[in-house]
Design a protein around this motif. Structure first.
Motif, mmCIF file in Angstrom:
data_model
loop_
_atom_site.group_PDB
_atom_site.id
_atom_site.type_symbol
_atom_site.label_atom_id
_atom_site.label_comp_id
_atom_site.label_asym_id
_atom_site.label_seq_id
_atom_site.Cartn_x
_atom_site.Cartn_y
_atom_site.Cartn_z
ATOM 1 N N THR A 111 41.006 46.453 33.468
ATOM 2 C CA THR A 111 41.624 47.727 33.834
ATOM 3 C C THR A 111 40.537 48.795 33.914
ATOM 4 O O THR A 111 39.683 48.880 33.029
ATOM 5 N N LEU A 112 40.581 49.589 34.961
ATOM 6 C CA LEU A 112 39.719 50.769 35.037
ATOM 7 C C LEU A 112 40.486 51.914 34.400
ATOM 8 O O LEU A 112 41.591 52.238 34.833
ATOM 9 N N ALA A 113 39.939 52.521 33.363
ATOM 10 C CA ALA A 113 40.641 53.570 32.623
ATOM 11 C C ALA A 113 39.864 54.877 32.734
ATOM 12 O O ALA A 113 38.632 54.883 32.630
ATOM 13 N N VAL A 114 40.590 55.967 32.957
ATOM 14 C CA VAL A 114 39.953 57.281 33.104
ATOM 15 C C VAL A 114 40.698 58.280 32.224
ATOM 16 O O VAL A 114 41.905 58.473 32.378
ATOM 17 N N GLY A 165 38.031 43.802 42.916
ATOM 18 C CA GLY A 165 38.997 42.695 43.087
ATOM 19 C C GLY A 165 39.348 42.017 41.769
ATOM 20 O O GLY A 165 40.394 41.376 41.649
ATOM 21 N N ALA A 166 38.466 42.148 40.780
ATOM 22 C CA ALA A 166 38.724 41.545 39.462
ATOM 23 C C ALA A 166 39.408 42.538 38.521
ATOM 24 O O ALA A 166 39.462 42.323 37.313
ATOM 25 N N CYS A 167 39.901 43.652 39.090
ATOM 26 C CA CYS A 167 40.595 44.663 38.266
ATOM 27 C C CYS A 167 42.082 44.706 38.636
ATOM 28 O O CYS A 167 42.436 44.628 39.819
ATOM 29 N N ALA A 168 42.924 44.837 37.620
ATOM 30 C CA ALA A 168 44.375 44.892 37.849
ATOM 31 C C ALA A 168 44.786 46.243 38.441
ATOM 32 O O ALA A 168 45.823 46.360 39.085
ATOM 33 N N GLN A 195 44.631 53.711 46.433
ATOM 34 C CA GLN A 195 44.668 52.646 47.440
ATOM 35 C C GLN A 195 43.560 52.833 48.468
ATOM 36 O O GLN A 195 42.857 51.880 48.817
ATOM 37 N N GLU A 196 43.410 54.079 48.931
ATOM 38 C CA GLU A 196 42.418 54.347 49.989
ATOM 39 C C GLU A 196 40.988 54.195 49.480
ATOM 40 O O GLU A 196 40.133 53.617 50.151
ATOM 41 N N LEU A 211 43.186 49.816 44.895
ATOM 42 C CA LEU A 211 43.865 49.415 43.652
ATOM 43 C C LEU A 211 45.152 50.204 43.435
ATOM 44 O O LEU A 211 45.300 51.330 43.936
ATOM 45 N N SER A 212 46.068 49.623 42.657
ATOM 46 C CA SER A 212 47.254 50.376 42.244
ATOM 47 C C SER A 212 46.865 51.327 41.109
ATOM 48 O O SER A 212 45.853 51.123 40.437
#
Ligand SMILES: [Zn+2]
Length: 319
Positions: free
Chosen positions: A3-6, A60-63, A100-101, A105-106
């Protein structure tokens, strides 16, 4: 899956790559909160790309990507509802379209204090407890509650998170939320300079000589005997303690977690709030545990991973 978290703070934006309850990599960029969020999102995207590249991980390896954001959030629509004088264009942005753009990712987003509490609940001080409240002492006062294992959000997304805006002084100063005398307006970093200038002894005090008027300076000078600092420190401790009792009366928690940068002075804050709660909170069933965050500023990043999973599960169910 990663997960990418900010985590958007008032002064800095913290970014993390999170997998299975572990922050694998993290980075920090300046917040520039007086500017538009759209501009900051470009910097966030660049920093996330760099973070992933350093770990040899592609998007691509991130949900997906999840934001912890300091405002009232429409979680189902992923929209920011109020800007609270930070990132003025925030409410106009379609964040899902941006993700997305720009990232493919979602995206999921919720309030930052909520995500800090979720992090502590799943992986930190609150693990195993199903009824808890957290107060983040920092630029503002972030509050969030979990009742019977459910994160409190409310029909308009604002339940629990306005705890810092409970009235502490009916004759008090204007707050960023529009109310007067909120706990946050009476004892938080953004209010500190004004509070200091209202102290009678301020002009001749050691506090007035400090280049940066923050809680680290205040607690340090109070411990050295500066009268103005002692008076202001005690005022803030009383506000936080009174707020703790109000939150316990409102949400019926078994545990109250205190976090945020100001907890660098936990040795003074914890015993003070604990003592006040034990004396004044009406809890005939027993004692509320008052404890410090164990995850620090990683709590909200870990909460973001939970948020993204929650959203994915809802999408699978078609909610
Ligand atoms: Zn307020």
């Amino acid at each position: 899956m990663n997960t990418l978290a900010v985590d958007f703070g008032g002064r800095r934006i913290k970014l993390g790559l999170v997998a299975d309850g572990v922050v694998i990599a993290e980075a920090v960029i300046a917040a520039q909160a007086d500017q538009h969020l759209r501009t900051q999102l470009g910097r966030v995207a660049d920093a996330l790309k760099q973070l992933c590249q350093q770990q040899g991980i592609g998007f691509g390896a991130c949900a997906g990507v999840a934001f912890a954001y300091p405002s009232i959030i429409d979680v189902p629509r992923a929209r920011i509802l109020d800007h609270f004088d930070k990132f003025g264009d925030a409410a106009s942005l379609d964040l899902r379209a941006w993700a997305q753009e720009q990232l493919g990712l979602s995206l999921a987003i919720d309030n930052d204090a909520r995500m800090a509490l979720v992090g502590e609940w799943r992986h930190g001080a609150g693990a195993g407890c199903q009824n808890l409240v957290m107060v983040t002492l920092g630029t503002g006062l972030g509050v969030s509650a979990i009742i019977e294992g459910r994160l409190l959000r409310g029909v308009h997304g604002q339940a629990g998170i306005l705890g810092g805006h409970l009235t502490a002084n009916y004759d008090g100063h204007a707050c960023v939320c529009g109310n007067i005398g909120c706990a946050e307006a009476e004892a938080s970093t953004w209010a500190l300079a004004r509070l200091a200038h209202e102290e009678r002894e301020f002009m001749g005090s050691a506090l007035s000589q400090e280049p940066t008027l923050d809680f680290a300076a205040l607690f340090r000078l109070a411990s050295q005997g500066d009268g103005c600092s002692i008076a202001l420190r005690n005022h803030c401790l009383r506000i936080w303690s009174a707020l703790a009792v109000s939150l316990i009366h409102a949400y019926d928690p078994e545990m109250l977690i205190l976090g945020g940068g100001v907890m660098g002075s936990a040795n003074t804050i914890l015993p003070s709030v604990r003592g006040h709660v034990e004396r004044y909170a009406h809890t005939p069933w027993g004692k509320v545990r008052v404890t410090a965050s164990t995850l620090g500023d990683r709590a909200a990043l870990l909460g973001c991973e939970w948020l993204l999973r929650e959203q994915s599960a809802k999408e699978v169910k078609g909610e």
